[in-house]
Design a protein around this motif. Structure first.
Motif, PDB file in Angstrom:
ATOM      1  N   LEU A  19       0.827  -1.212   0.000  1.00 42.29           N
ATOM      2  CA  LEU A  19       0.000   0.000   0.000  1.00 42.29           C
ATOM      3  C   LEU A  19       0.855   1.252   0.000  1.00 42.29           C
ATOM      4  O   LEU A  19       0.549   2.229  -0.669  1.00 42.29           O
ATOM      5  CB  LEU A  19      -0.897   0.032   1.240  1.00 42.29           C
ATOM      6  N   CYS A  20       1.944   1.218   0.734  1.00 42.15           N
ATOM      7  CA  CYS A  20       2.796   2.398   0.836  1.00 42.15           C
ATOM      8  C   CYS A  20       3.523   2.705  -0.462  1.00 42.15           C
ATOM      9  O   CYS A  20       3.939   3.826  -0.694  1.00 42.15           O
ATOM     10  CB  CYS A  20       3.807   2.241   1.955  1.00 42.15           C
ATOM     11  N   LEU A  21       3.703   1.691  -1.293  1.00 44.58           N
ATOM     12  CA  LEU A  21       4.327   1.939  -2.581  1.00 44.58           C
ATOM     13  C   LEU A  21       3.439   2.832  -3.444  1.00 44.58           C
ATOM     14  O   LEU A  21       3.895   3.424  -4.403  1.00 44.58           O
ATOM     15  CB  LEU A  21       4.627   0.623  -3.299  1.00 44.58           C
ATOM     16  N   PHE A  22       2.166   2.894  -3.097  1.00 47.60           N
ATOM     17  CA  PHE A  22       1.226   3.739  -3.823  1.00 47.60           C
ATOM     18  C   PHE A  22       0.837   4.935  -2.959  1.00 47.60           C
ATOM     19  O   PHE A  22      -0.285   5.386  -2.978  1.00 47.60           O
ATOM     20  CB  PHE A  22      -0.011   2.926  -4.223  1.00 47.60           C
ATOM     21  N   ARG A  23       1.792   5.457  -2.216  1.00 45.82           N
ATOM     22  CA  ARG A  23       1.575   6.585  -1.330  1.00 45.82           C
ATOM     23  C   ARG A  23       1.172   7.825  -2.120  1.00 45.82           C
ATOM     24  O   ARG A  23       1.364   7.895  -3.315  1.00 45.82           O
ATOM     25  CB  ARG A  23       2.834   6.863  -0.526  1.00 45.82           C
ATOM     26  N   ALA A  24       0.668   8.770  -1.403  1.00 41.84           N
ATOM     27  CA  ALA A  24       0.317  10.044  -2.034  1.00 41.84           C
ATOM     28  C   ALA A  24       1.588  10.722  -2.530  1.00 41.84           C
ATOM     29  O   ALA A  24       2.590  10.768  -1.822  1.00 41.84           O
ATOM     30  CB  ALA A  24      -0.406  10.933  -1.032  1.00 41.84           C
ATOM     31  N   PRO A  25       1.574  11.248  -3.729  1.00 40.41           N
ATOM     32  CA  PRO A  25       2.780  11.886  -4.264  1.00 40.41           C
ATOM     33  C   PRO A  25       3.080  13.212  -3.576  1.00 40.41           C
ATOM     34  O   PRO A  25       2.173  13.945  -3.177  1.00 40.41           O
ATOM     35  CB  PRO A  25       2.431  12.108  -5.735  1.00 40.41           C
ATOM     36  N   THR A  26       4.352  13.482  -3.454  1.00 43.62           N
ATOM     37  CA  THR A  26       4.788  14.763  -2.912  1.00 43.62           C
ATOM     38  C   THR A  26       5.148  15.686  -4.075  1.00 43.62           C
ATOM     39  O   THR A  26       5.261  15.249  -5.219  1.00 43.62           O
ATOM     40  CB  THR A  26       6.024  14.595  -2.016  1.00 43.62           C
ATOM     41  N   ILE A  27       5.359  16.938  -3.752  1.00 42.39           N
ATOM     42  CA  ILE A  27       5.791  17.881  -4.783  1.00 42.39           C
ATOM     43  C   ILE A  27       7.141  17.440  -5.336  1.00 42.39           C
ATOM     44  O   ILE A  27       7.413  17.578  -6.528  1.00 42.39           O
ATOM     45  CB  ILE A  27       5.833  19.312  -4.218  1.00 42.39           C
ATOM     46  N   SER A  28       7.963  16.848  -4.498  1.00 45.44           N
ATOM     47  CA  SER A  28       9.244  16.317  -4.954  1.00 45.44           C
ATOM     48  C   SER A  28       9.044  15.298  -6.077  1.00 45.44           C
ATOM     49  O   SER A  28       9.781  15.296  -7.062  1.00 45.44           O
ATOM     50  CB  SER A  28       9.983  15.681  -3.779  1.00 45.44           C
ATOM     51  N   ASP A  29       8.054  14.434  -5.940  1.00 44.82           N
ATOM     52  CA  ASP A  29       7.741  13.456  -6.989  1.00 44.82           C
ATOM     53  C   ASP A  29       7.304  14.160  -8.268  1.00 44.82           C
ATOM     54  O   ASP A  29       7.672  13.768  -9.375  1.00 44.82           O
ATOM     55  CB  ASP A  29       6.626  12.508  -6.534  1.00 44.82           C
ATOM     56  N   MET A  30       6.538  15.191  -8.091  1.00 42.28           N
ATOM     57  CA  MET A  30       6.019  15.950  -9.224  1.00 42.28           C
ATOM     58  C   MET A  30       7.152  16.617 -10.004  1.00 42.28           C
ATOM     59  O   MET A  30       7.094  16.752 -11.226  1.00 42.28           O
ATOM     60  CB  MET A  30       5.053  16.999  -8.667  1.00 42.28           C
ATOM     61  N   LEU A  31       8.198  17.030  -9.306  1.00 43.99           N
ATOM     62  CA  LEU A  31       9.316  17.721  -9.945  1.00 43.99           C
ATOM     63  C   LEU A  31      10.088  16.816 -10.894  1.00 43.99           C
ATOM     64  O   LEU A  31      10.861  17.306 -11.720  1.00 43.99           O
ATOM     65  CB  LEU A  31      10.261  18.290  -8.877  1.00 43.99           C
ATOM     66  N   ASN A  32       9.887  15.523 -10.790  1.00 44.89           N
ATOM     67  CA  ASN A  32      10.556  14.576 -11.683  1.00 44.89           C
ATOM     68  C   ASN A  32       9.843  14.422 -13.022  1.00 44.89           C
ATOM     69  O   ASN A  32      10.333  13.721 -13.894  1.00 44.89           O
ATOM     70  CB  ASN A  32      10.683  13.202 -11.008  1.00 44.89           C
ATOM     71  N   ASP A  33       8.704  15.045 -13.179  1.00 38.37           N
ATOM     72  CA  ASP A  33       7.944  14.966 -14.419  1.00 38.37           C
ATOM     73  C   ASP A  33       8.079  16.296 -15.165  1.00 38.37           C
ATOM     74  O   ASP A  33       7.409  17.273 -14.836  1.00 38.37           O
ATOM     75  CB  ASP A  33       6.475  14.661 -14.118  1.00 38.37           C
ATOM     76  N   GLU A  34       8.950  16.321 -16.151  1.00 37.17           N
ATOM     77  CA  GLU A  34       9.248  17.567 -16.862  1.00 37.17           C
ATOM     78  C   GLU A  34       8.029  18.145 -17.574  1.00 37.17           C
ATOM     79  O   GLU A  34       7.850  19.369 -17.609  1.00 37.17           O
ATOM     80  CB  GLU A  34      10.378  17.349 -17.855  1.00 37.17           C
ATOM     81  N   ASP A  35       7.200  17.298 -18.159  1.00 33.34           N
ATOM     82  CA  ASP A  35       6.009  17.792 -18.867  1.00 33.34           C
ATOM     83  C   ASP A  35       5.037  18.465 -17.904  1.00 33.34           C
ATOM     84  O   ASP A  35       4.512  19.544 -18.196  1.00 33.34           O
ATOM     85  CB  ASP A  35       5.302  16.653 -19.603  1.00 33.34           C
ATOM     86  N   LEU A  36       4.806  17.838 -16.770  1.00 36.80           N
ATOM     87  CA  LEU A  36       3.916  18.414 -15.772  1.00 36.80           C
ATOM     88  C   LEU A  36       4.486  19.735 -15.250  1.00 36.80           C
ATOM     89  O   LEU A  36       3.779  20.740 -15.160  1.00 36.80           O
ATOM     90  CB  LEU A  36       3.705  17.441 -14.611  1.00 36.80           C
ATOM     91  N   LEU A  37       5.745  19.720 -14.929  1.00 35.78           N
ATOM     92  CA  LEU A  37       6.392  20.912 -14.403  1.00 35.78           C
ATOM     93  C   LEU A  37       6.323  22.060 -15.410  1.00 35.78           C
ATOM     94  O   LEU A  37       6.030  23.201 -15.046  1.00 35.78           O
ATOM     95  CB  LEU A  37       7.845  20.601 -14.058  1.00 35.78           C
ATOM     96  N   TYR A  38       6.550  21.768 -16.669  1.00 34.87           N
ATOM     97  CA  TYR A  38       6.461  22.791 -17.721  1.00 34.87           C
ATOM     98  C   TYR A  38       5.061  23.403 -17.758  1.00 34.87           C
ATOM     99  O   TYR A  38       4.905  24.628 -17.804  1.00 34.87           O
ATOM    100  CB  TYR A  38       6.825  22.160 -19.078  1.00 34.87           C
ATOM    101  N   THR A  39       4.041  22.564 -17.707  1.00 32.82           N
ATOM    102  CA  THR A  39       2.661  23.038 -17.757  1.00 32.82           C
ATOM    103  C   THR A  39       2.316  23.890 -16.541  1.00 32.82           C
ATOM    104  O   THR A  39       1.710  24.952 -16.666  1.00 32.82           O
ATOM    105  CB  THR A  39       1.686  21.850 -17.865  1.00 32.82           C
ATOM    106  N   VAL A  40       2.719  23.443 -15.365  1.00 29.45           N
ATOM    107  CA  VAL A  40       2.433  24.187 -14.142  1.00 29.45           C
ATOM    108  C   VAL A  40       3.152  25.540 -14.167  1.00 29.45           C
ATOM    109  O   VAL A  40       2.581  26.565 -13.792  1.00 29.45           O
ATOM    110  CB  VAL A  40       2.810  23.365 -12.890  1.00 29.45           C
ATOM    111  N   ARG A  41       4.380  25.550 -14.646  1.00 32.72           N
ATOM    112  CA  ARG A  41       5.124  26.807 -14.754  1.00 32.72           C
ATOM    113  C   ARG A  41       4.442  27.763 -15.728  1.00 32.72           C
ATOM    114  O   ARG A  41       4.376  28.972 -15.474  1.00 32.72           O
ATOM    115  CB  ARG A  41       6.562  26.535 -15.191  1.00 32.72           C
ATOM    116  N   LEU A  42       3.957  27.247 -16.843  1.00 37.25           N
ATOM    117  CA  LEU A  42       3.248  28.097 -17.807  1.00 37.25           C
ATOM    118  C   LEU A  42       2.023  28.751 -17.186  1.00 37.25           C
ATOM    119  O   LEU A  42       1.668  29.878 -17.526  1.00 37.25           O
ATOM    120  CB  LEU A  42       2.800  27.282 -19.025  1.00 37.25           C
ATOM    121  N   LYS A  43       1.398  28.050 -16.284  1.00 36.12           N
ATOM    122  CA  LYS A  43       0.180  28.555 -15.673  1.00 36.12           C
ATOM    123  C   LYS A  43       0.447  29.494 -14.488  1.00 36.12           C
ATOM    124  O   LYS A  43      -0.300  30.433 -14.267  1.00 36.12           O
ATOM    125  CB  LYS A  43      -0.712  27.396 -15.231  1.00 36.12           C
TER     126      LYS A  43
END
Length: 130
Positions: A19-43
């Motif tokens: 269950l813990c392997l599917f923990r809630a993502p942190t912002i740190s996890d989000m920073l590893n996704d360049e596409d997501l980060l690009y979109t959030v920065r644009l906004k």
């Protein structure tokens, strides 16, 4: 979806159970996704007089006026700097903050990532461990 607070109450294996392997993502996890980060920065990077941006979010999470001004002077994205400084918080907390400022466009992007992309990453990690 199971969030970190729920896991702390139920996990007796010190965050090593499946269950813990599917923990809630942190912002740190989000920073590893360049596409997501690009979109959030644009906004959140642009400064518009009627639209809440990274400054409002950072201020709400305790950054001082001087810190905000300092981030604006750096060549790097102020949104990225704000996220890096809050990388231990959960994406759920960031979503709540965006809801507070009525940034539904950002909320939609983050929710889509949490629901579609984050589980894929968790499944890969989980399967590779066995």
């Amino acid at each position: 979806m199971v969030f970190t607070a729920d896991l702390k109450k139920t996990c007796k294996e010190n965050v090593t159970c499946s269950l813990c392997l599917f923990r809630a993502p942190t912002i740190s996890d989000m920073l590893n996704d360049e596409d997501l980060l690009y979109t959030v920065r644009l906004k959140l990077d642009p400064c518009h007089p009627t639209v809440k941006n990274w400054r409002n979010l950072a201020s709400k999470w305790g950054m001082t006026y001087d810190e905000l001004c300092f981030l604006e002077q750096k060549p790097q994205s102020p949104t990225l700097e704000f996220l890096l400084r809050n990388s231990d918080r959960t994406v759920e907390q960031l979503i709540d903050l965006c809801k507070f400022y009525k940034r539904i466009d950002v909320v939609k992007v983050l929710l889509k990532w949490v629901e579609e992309e984050w589980p894929k990453r968790g499944n890969r990690t989980y399967q590779n461990d066995f």
